[in-house]
Design a protein around this motif. Structure first.
Motif, PDB file in Angstrom:
ATOM      1  N   LYS A  48       0.841  -1.202   0.000  1.00 40.86           N
ATOM      2  CA  LYS A  48       0.000   0.000   0.000  1.00 40.86           C
ATOM      3  C   LYS A  48       0.874   1.249   0.000  1.00 40.86           C
ATOM      4  O   LYS A  48       0.949   1.980   0.981  1.00 40.86           O
ATOM      5  CB  LYS A  48      -0.977   0.009   1.174  1.00 40.86           C
ATOM      6  N   ASN A 121      -8.649   8.636   6.234  1.00 41.76           N
ATOM      7  CA  ASN A 121      -9.517   7.885   5.327  1.00 41.76           C
ATOM      8  C   ASN A 121     -10.710   8.729   4.900  1.00 41.76           C
ATOM      9  O   ASN A 121     -11.187   9.592   5.649  1.00 41.76           O
ATOM     10  CB  ASN A 121     -10.005   6.607   6.011  1.00 41.76           C
ATOM     11  N   PHE A 147     -10.763  -1.510   3.451  1.00 42.62           N
ATOM     12  CA  PHE A 147      -9.581  -2.295   3.811  1.00 42.62           C
ATOM     13  C   PHE A 147      -9.913  -3.237   4.968  1.00 42.62           C
ATOM     14  O   PHE A 147     -10.857  -3.016   5.724  1.00 42.62           O
ATOM     15  CB  PHE A 147      -8.415  -1.373   4.201  1.00 42.62           C
ATOM     16  N   GLN A 174      -5.379  -3.152  -1.900  1.00 42.10           N
ATOM     17  CA  GLN A 174      -5.872  -1.837  -2.271  1.00 42.10           C
ATOM     18  C   GLN A 174      -6.071  -1.696  -3.778  1.00 42.10           C
ATOM     19  O   GLN A 174      -7.017  -1.063  -4.222  1.00 42.10           O
ATOM     20  CB  GLN A 174      -4.903  -0.756  -1.789  1.00 42.10           C
ATOM     21  N   ARG A 177      -9.460  -2.212  -4.980  1.00 35.90           N
ATOM     22  CA  ARG A 177     -10.422  -1.133  -4.734  1.00 35.90           C
ATOM     23  C   ARG A 177     -10.403  -0.118  -5.862  1.00 35.90           C
ATOM     24  O   ARG A 177     -11.450   0.382  -6.285  1.00 35.90           O
ATOM     25  CB  ARG A 177     -10.121  -0.446  -3.388  1.00 35.90           C
ATOM     26  N   THR A 191     -10.850   4.525   1.802  1.00 37.67           N
ATOM     27  CA  THR A 191      -9.406   4.427   1.654  1.00 37.67           C
ATOM     28  C   THR A 191      -8.742   5.722   2.054  1.00 37.67           C
ATOM     29  O   THR A 191      -9.405   6.751   2.252  1.00 37.67           O
ATOM     30  CB  THR A 191      -9.045   4.086   0.188  1.00 37.67           C
TER      31      THR A 191
END
Length: 260
Positions: A48, A121, A147, A174, A177, A191
């Motif tokens: 990430k 986030n 997540f 990730q 996503r 995220t």
């Protein structure tokens, strides 16, 4: 004459014995010094960027954790896995500490360090969907991908939403996503925007990342800590963290990743 010979041999034997003892001590000295640095198995989540570049020994969060641990007299070794698996590994004693966690994570009887990093986030959707999201509870009406362990880490209101939303999912990777968001397979992703922007570089040939996004800042910043099996790990990490903050090394690490 005979007594002098005996004395001479005794002196040589004594000097040789002392020399051997010193040699033995000198051989052991490096081991003794190294023994003061305790090995630490650190669990990091999956790839990430810019926080963690998996298997590349770098990243904003990676550098902070590893440097602080070293300054605290530990010898950290990184282990990478999805967050759910890391929590199991910690409980089984397969790793010593886990990164990117806090007291909300439901990790069992473990100790927590001081805060070493903060994530911000957000809920993100394609602007073309014109979603009405004013608060966390509004997410219940949409398909949501977040997540792993977000249901614990983002607070009680978020957990209630996740438990009552049949279209709520958590995903370890990730990059998935980003694909789901831009392909329209999910209404909302949860995220950190720095992570989302980074992965746009990797999926732009698969999905249209030029589509305008709507950001919904419905979350407070999330403070992350180390979760430690033993309190001494947290104490030594805290000492190292305080040291790199005071020396300015923490700021240097932040600047290293400011371009992301």
């Amino acid at each position: 004459m005979h007594s002098h010979v005996i004395a001479g041999y005794a002196g040589r034997w004594f000097n040789s014995d002392i020399a051997m003892k010193w040699l033995w001590f000198c051989c052991l000295l490096p081991c003794s010094l190294n023994a003061s640095a305790q090995a630490l198995r650190v669990g990091f989540g999956t790839h990430k960027p810019p926080y963690i570049f998996e298997n590349e020994a770098r990243g904003l969060e990676y550098d902070i954790v590893m440097t602080a641990a070293q300054r605290g007299g530990l010898e950290p070794v990184a282990h990478y896995a999805p967050m759910e698996r890391l929590n199991l590994m910690l409980n089984k004693g397969q790793i010593d500490v886990i990164a990117t966690t806090n007291e909300r994570s439901g990790g069992g009887s473990i100790f927590y360090s001081d805060v070493y990093i903060r994530y911000q986030n957000v809920a993100v959707a394609l602007r073309s969907r014109n979603l009405d999201i004013q608060r966390i509870s509004d997410l219940a009406g949409y398909s949501v991908n977040a997540f792993q362990r977000a249901r614990f880490l983002l607070g009680s209101e978020y957990q209630a939403m996740s438990e009552n939303n049949p279209r709520y999912r958590e995903e370890a990777f990730q990059i998935a996503r980003n694909r789901m968001l831009y392909s329209g397979r999910v209404d909302v992703v949860v995220t950190d925007m720095r992570i989302l922007r980074y992965f746009n570089r990797e999926v732009y040939t698969q999905v249209d990342v030029t589509q305008p996004l709507a950001l919904y800042p419905i979350f407070a910043a999330t403070d992350y800590k180390l979760g430690c099996r033993l309190q001494v790990y947290c104490e030594r990490f805290n000492q190292g963290l305080a040291a790199i903050r005071e020396s300015g090394e923490y700021t240097t690490i932040e600047r290293r990743y400011a371009v992301y």
